[in-house]
Design an enzyme around this catalytic site. Sequence first.
Site, short mmCIF file in Angstrom:
data_model
loop_
_atom_site.label_atom_id
_atom_site.label_comp_id
_atom_site.label_asym_id
_atom_site.label_seq_id
_atom_site.Cartn_x
_atom_site.Cartn_y
_atom_site.Cartn_z
N HIS A 105 0.83 -1.21 0.00
CA HIS A 105 0.00 0.00 0.00
C HIS A 105 0.86 1.26 0.00
CE1 HIS A 105 -3.98 1.90 1.56
NE2 HIS A 105 -3.29 2.77 0.87
N HIS A 141 1.48 5.21 -2.12
CA HIS A 141 1.02 6.22 -3.08
C HIS A 141 2.25 6.89 -3.65
CE1 HIS A 141 -3.20 5.91 -1.74
NE2 HIS A 141 -2.67 5.67 -0.56
N ARG A 201 2.20 8.91 -6.50
CA ARG A 201 1.82 10.23 -7.05
C ARG A 201 2.17 10.46 -8.53
NH1 ARG A 201 -1.53 10.53 -2.99
NH2 ARG A 201 -0.66 11.22 -1.00
N ASN A 205 -4.78 6.06 -7.12
CA ASN A 205 -5.34 7.42 -7.09
C ASN A 205 -4.34 8.48 -7.57
OD1 ASN A 205 -3.77 7.13 -4.79
ND2 ASN A 205 -5.04 8.48 -3.54
N HIS A 243 -10.77 0.29 0.95
CA HIS A 243 -10.60 1.40 1.91
C HIS A 243 -11.96 1.53 2.61
CE1 HIS A 243 -9.58 5.77 2.91
NE2 HIS A 243 -10.88 5.74 3.05
N HIS A 259 -5.50 -0.70 5.74
CA HIS A 259 -5.28 0.15 6.93
C HIS A 259 -6.39 0.09 7.99
CE1 HIS A 259 -7.72 2.62 4.32
NE2 HIS A 259 -6.71 3.07 3.61
N ASN A 287 -6.12 9.33 6.73
CA ASN A 287 -7.43 8.68 6.69
C ASN A 287 -7.24 7.19 6.33
OD1 ASN A 287 -10.11 8.13 6.56
ND2 ASN A 287 -10.45 9.13 4.59
N ASP A 290 0.85 2.71 3.78
CA ASP A 290 -0.02 3.77 3.28
C ASP A 290 0.79 5.05 3.06
OD1 ASP A 290 -2.20 5.15 2.35
OD2 ASP A 290 -3.26 5.23 4.26
N HIS A 327 2.92 14.38 0.68
CA HIS A 327 2.31 15.67 0.32
C HIS A 327 3.34 16.76 0.48
CE1 HIS A 327 -1.78 14.20 -0.02
NE2 HIS A 327 -1.68 13.58 1.14
ZN LIG Z 1 -6.95 4.27 2.05
#
Ligand SMILES: [Zn+2]
Lengths: 435, 328
Positions: free
Chosen positions: A64, A66, A68, A98, A182, A241, A287, A314, A318
């Site tokens: 898991h 991200h 980007r 995402n 999720h 998560h 989240n 996760d 940012h």
């Molecule tokens: Zn999530």
Amino acid sequence: MSDILILNGRLVDPANGIDAPRDLLLRNGRVAAVESPGTLRGVEAAETIDAAGLIVAPGLIDVHVHLREPGQTYKETIATGTAAAAAGGFTTVVAMPNTVPVNDTAAKLEWMLDATRNPAVKLFAMPAATIGSMGVELTDFDALRKAGAVGFTDDGKPVLEDHVMLAALVAAARAEVPVSQHAEDTRLTGGCSMNAGAVAFRLGLRGMPVEAESSIVERDIRLLRDIESKEGLRPHLHVQHVSTARAMEAIRAAKREGLHVTCEVAPHHFTLTDEAIGDYDTHAKMNPPLRVESDRAAMVAALVDGTADCIATDHAPHAAHEKEQEFERAPNGITGLETALGLALRVLHRGQGLSLSRIVSLMSAAPAQIVSLAGRGSLAKGHFADIVIFDAGATWTYDAKTTRSRSRNTPFDGAEMRGRVKATICEGRIVYRGN
Amino acid sequence: MTETARTQSARYATGSLLSIRDLSVEDVSAILGLTARLQTMHPAERSAILAGRRVALLFYESSTRTRTSFELAAKSLGATTTLVSDKSSSIEKGESLKDTGLTLRALGAECIILRHPASGAPFVLARETGLPVLNAGDGMHEHPSQALLDLRTILTRLHGESSATSVSAASLQGVTVVITGDILHSRVARSNALLLPRLGARVILCGPEKLLPKEALGLGPGVEIERDFDRALKRAQVAMMLRIQKERLAGLELDLADYIDRYQLNAERQAACAPKALVMHPGPMIRGLEIAGDVADGPNSAIEEQVAHGLAVRSALLVRALGKSVTV
Ligand SMILES: [Zn+2]
């Protein structure tokens, strides 16, 4: 590819039941030999690593992250995110969909997995379960599976509608991959920026109730049961998560019932509570949110008793300007690849007495099994030479300024870590050297 | 609590007031002492204290009372004030709070008074600018200057003018303050419930479940919840009424007629349950809803005095924020 010898280390390879001194020879990106100490002494190799006093383990796997890219490369790129992964001891990561645009077609998936993205470690991806992750129409599971999908998810959002989730589980069961959910009933979390409870009340922030997570987990488990009895299929639900005792309890019951449910717990959820928000520290905003102590303790207990199958970060980078905002406006998510092992060893190994072998399993063999990665997560002869070498006893302090990620949004800047990565080897290439 | 105070002093400019929790009992006492001193000063002397100093008022929400109060306080001390508000559209569209703060700092502001709809916004502004920031109300979080002026009002009315110059942890021993109404959305309730018990008061929060979730008990020791207004009032030396924040009620369906029936402070209820209790309201009040007009105007009401104490207390907060020492 040049040969690498790793001598004098303690091999912790839970998939093969090994926790003993072993020497390893890596050749052509694979494990060529795993032998008792001394046996490989005469072998010539381009590089010899002295692992005396160190743990040699299968490279860590994170199901898991991200990254980007495409779309938000000011936060992270595949190259920088996987470089952070290597520094954290990870040799395989699974990218969430995402991105901008959402990874929902075979072409986008192939673009992401292309070697020209320069990943430092092995990259897999879970494309979107629904087109644009809008929760309405399923993506083309067959085409995506052929292009390399290891699962399907709308992560960041739930698949909310019952009939859509049911269809996703059925299609994924046919493709023999999991649906990663999720779990958040977004009808209960509008305008919320943290966990519901006393801290949220004091801070004057709207809180997400635990039911927002547990009700979706319970709903998904009902769907699994229905599909098993009516369709004769055995779908695999992976709950991402998990953060609440209540959702974990539902997963525990479903496993007892024999349904195919797995789940992950993030390091921040077994380390911190919502008190870490302090005076609106947006680096403690993610989240699902940090919960209360009884939830944190339930995550630890689930990792100890095996209800939680694996640890996943996760990792959600940012930019500074996005986090330097009013708490409710700041985006959710924290970076996590470089601190996962250090926290697992500090909180679970040192703090809870969980064995090294179990920690390694939670971070390599178990995640490899969840997304069916052949030849990874164990160091049997012939498997990929994906290895992390670390000093399990070393204590150090994480300094976010030194991160390989493009972002520094971590609540663990300055936090004590246990266990230091000395080298990360991915398919026989040394991708990170620590000191 | 001590740890909070310590970490905050390390991260925020001295003189900031972001949460009432920033203040120790000694700090509160010093602020009251300074307030009293400033009030007795000759206006000419007072207007020299902050002469030439620049104070910015940054208001992202409309507010007549608090803004005017701070503005008049600053002017009476001789400071120059600049008002930046979203109403006058002088806040650049889409500009971040950080950049607005940095711009004000570059223009010479030495202290920023912030009113903002997001809870915690003053912390962002104080961290990013390094300037002393006075929280003039942030979202549903806090309104610390209101709690201080309420304290001064209570001390003056219950114990006399001279008692309002200093406090200890026992100053409000035996005093029960009932705060009634929309506690959930009220920053005034939070600041008072966090301050008054530390001075010995008992705080009873009163209201229906929807406006007063049980999590409010987490505000700390000395705070309790009582859903029955009459029962709460019978124990009250002070009845603080709050307005229903209709603009924040999205999704909560509230039967106003039933609310008025159960929670309005009206003459009959006052006579039956708390004929002597001090009546307070932070404003703006809605006569005929949470409070009946004759009670608001009655002899037990301290509502207008609250406004006067606000001006005095905010003068002291500005002097403190700008680091001026004044002989007390
Ligand atoms: Zn999530």
